[in-house]
Structures are given as structure tokens and as C-alpha cells.
Design a protein around this motif. Structure first.
Motif: not given
Lengths: 188, 188
Positions: A173-174, A177-178, A180, B142, B149, B153, B177-178, B181-182
Motif C-alpha cells: 500500500r505505502l 501511494l509513493i 503513484d 486522493r 498513512e 509517511l 516527491l510524495i 503522488g498523493l
DNA sequence: ACCTGAACACCGTTCAAGT
DNA sequence: ACCTGAACACCGTTCAAGT
């Protein structure tokens, strides 16, 4: 006629064998004294064979590192570079979580050339770099992402999974998420 | 006429003051003995005031937690929910990195109701949840992302920054970066 | 009430003494 | 050569004795 060399070899093997169990139980910060005790070996003998904790960890990880680098080589040959990278990152994240505390040891040792564990981490970082480059060449991953950044992020996934044992599919899952975020979505 | 209560109060204050310095030097795993010694206080006195390491850490963090929750409240009032969340995540990630080892303590304690540090972490997790919900309501993030989560992160960003002190803008970069995606990119 | 520090059970690391 | 375990310098935690 078993010589001293034979006993030394057997001692070394027993230490490694016991260490696998104890480190699995207690994590990378396991008591070296305890390992020596349970291996029925003098504390000095453990230090003779493994002059530092990282040297012992390096031996414990060698198999897995070899296996992972072989996997990386196979994945590099895959046609779908993005899928190959995803598979690799997931497998690496599981490997990095073999022992409690291992993600921390791996990431810390990456910057420390002097650590014996460095030799174990480098091939993994390099494999990550190769698979990343391939995925970037296929325009599947943002071009400005560096291998060290990706390596740190995927190691962090292992770290989170370790700190939060509630769910066990955390890693998938993590990582999704990253990715994506990191994965450039196809034009739409 | 300074009574025993006054001395107890002064002792407590001196312990906290010294602990700030020592924990800044040695991280959250700093030697409690060392703190007592440098505070010129018996070891038992430290234990009387702070029955566990986490109790001491909770006191050290209180100020910052209060400041951060106030910031979160202010940010919740912002119009741009996505920008507010981003700002919050960055500030929280810096706060979580106040001491070496703190990200680990914070994430570990989130699942441990019994820890005194839990009381310090919960408002931060809740603040994250509120700002996340607002950003999700604005369709900026999202919808399937959970607060836990996201909290994990962003804490991991602090962890990476701690393990890899090479660059210091790591936090901004990793968070970007994260989030790329999110954050759901605007339709295009 | 509060404080102190010895006592206990652990560490990691080194190294003189044994075979 | 290799092994052993005592020795040293540290921990965290508890608690009897002091004021």
C-alpha cells in the motif's frame, strides 16, 4: 584429527547460526553477549570472528543480498521497465525488513564507507539505480528522481512497516501511494 | 524560607533544562544517568519526577506540540486546503525531527496508548487528520488516503532526513516527491 | 515529602592468561 | 593460532537510608 582450524570454522558457523535466531528475536541491536552465550562460545571468540556488530550483520545478510542482486539482474532484462522497478522495490522492501532495526542500519551505512555493512548495501543501491535508470529511459518515472532518494524512500517503507505492525500489507500500500506520485501518469 | 516543595520544583526545572541540552546532543536515547549527573541531582530524583524516558520526552516536547497544534488550528482556517496541508506537513516534519530518534519514538508511541508520549502525539495526528479531511473535501488529495498513512509517511520524511544528513532541504524535496503522488493533479 | 547513591542485573569492548 | 572469561567502563531501574 580435527585441528584448531576446524574448530574455528565450526565456532564461526555456530555463531552465525545462533545469531540468525537471536537477531530475528531481538532485532539488529541484539545482545552480542547473548549470542556468544547461546552459541556456547567465549565472548572474545565472537569478537575475533566478527570485530564489529556490522560485520556480523553483513554475514547474516550476505545470502539475501546475493539473492536480491540476482533478482535485480533478472528484472533488468524485463521488457516492462516500470513493472520491473515496482517488483524490485517491493522485494527489496521486504528484504530490508528481514530484521527489526535493519532498515535503519542499511540507510545509515549507505553514507558510511568504513562500515562492513556498506559492502552489503552498495549492490542493492546500485541495482536500484540501474532499474530506476531503465524506467526513466522508458519515460515511466520522473526524470529528476535520484537513486539515493528512491532508495531512501523504499527503505522508509520498510521502516514504517516495522514501526506499525498493525497491518502486514502496509508495504504494498505505502509503495503504491509513493509510486503513484513518482510514476508519471500516462498522458490523458 | 524556601521549603522542600520549592527545591523539588527547582530540581524538576533543572532536570528539564539539562535534558533539553543532553537530548539535543545525544538524541532520545540519551543517558538518563548523564542527565541526572549534569543536573547535579540524584538519579532517584530524576526517576521520581519522570518515571520513564517517555515521560521526560513528553515534557520536552510539550511546548512544541502546543505550538504545532496552534499552527494547525490557524491553518485549518485557510481557504486553500491543499496549501494548508502542505505547509502543515512540512512544519510537522521539522518538529518531529527536533531530536535524533524522535520520529521513531513518535511513530512507535502512536500505537501505544500506555505511553506518556502518546498524549503528545495524538493531537498532532488529529490535526493531520483534520487538515487531510479538509484537503480531501476540496478534492485536492486522493480520497482513500488515511490519516495514519499520511502521518506515517511524513514522520518517515523526518526519519530519512535524520539518517541522511547530507542535504538539509531533504524534507522539502521528499515531501514534494510524495505529495506529487498523493496530490491528485488537476484534470488536464 | 523529598533526596541520595549504593545495589543489582545487565551491556560493549579489550586483553592477559591459558591450550 | 585460537579460545576463554575476567576486567573495565558504562547502562536502566529499584529502594533502603537519610533529611
Amino acid at each position: 584429527m580435527t585441528g584448531a582450524r576446524d574448530e574455528a570454522r565450526r565456532n564461526r558457523e555456530r555463531i552465525v547460526e545462533v545469531a540468525r535466531v537471536v537477531v530475528r528475536e531481538q532485532g539488529t541491536q541484539a545482545s552480542l553477549r547473548d549470542i556468544a552465550r547461546r552459541a556456547e562460545v567465549g565472548l572474545g571468540t565472537l569478537y575475533r570472528h566478527f570485530p564489529s556488530r556490522d560485520a556480523l550483520l553483513e554475514t547474516l545478510m550476505r545470502r539475501r543480498v546475493d539473492h536480491l542482486t540476482a533478482r535485480a539482474a533478472a528484472l533488468t532484462a524485463e521488457k516492462d521497465a516500470a513493472a520491473a522497478l515496482t517488483t524490485w522495490l517491493l522485494e527489496f522492501s521486504y528484504g530490508a525488513g528481514t530484521y527489526r532495526g535493519l532498515p535503519e542500519s542499511l540507510l545509515a551505512t549507505l553514507a558510511d564507507q568504513t562500515s562492513p555493512l556498506h559492502a552489503a548495501v552498495e549492490p542493492l543501491r546500485d541495482a536500484t539505480a540501474r532499474l530506476l535508470a531503465a524506467a526513466q529511459a522508458a519515460n515511466a518515472i520522473r526524470a529528476d528522481l535520484t537513486a539515493d532518494e528512491l532508495f531512501a524512500l523504499v527503505t522508509a517503507v520498510g521502516w514504517i512497516a516495522e514501526q506499525t505492525p498493525t497491518l502486514d500489507n502496509h508495504r504494498e500500500r505505502l509503495l503504491a501511494l509513493i509510486l503513484d506520485g513518482l510514476t508519471r501518469p500516462p498522458r490523458r
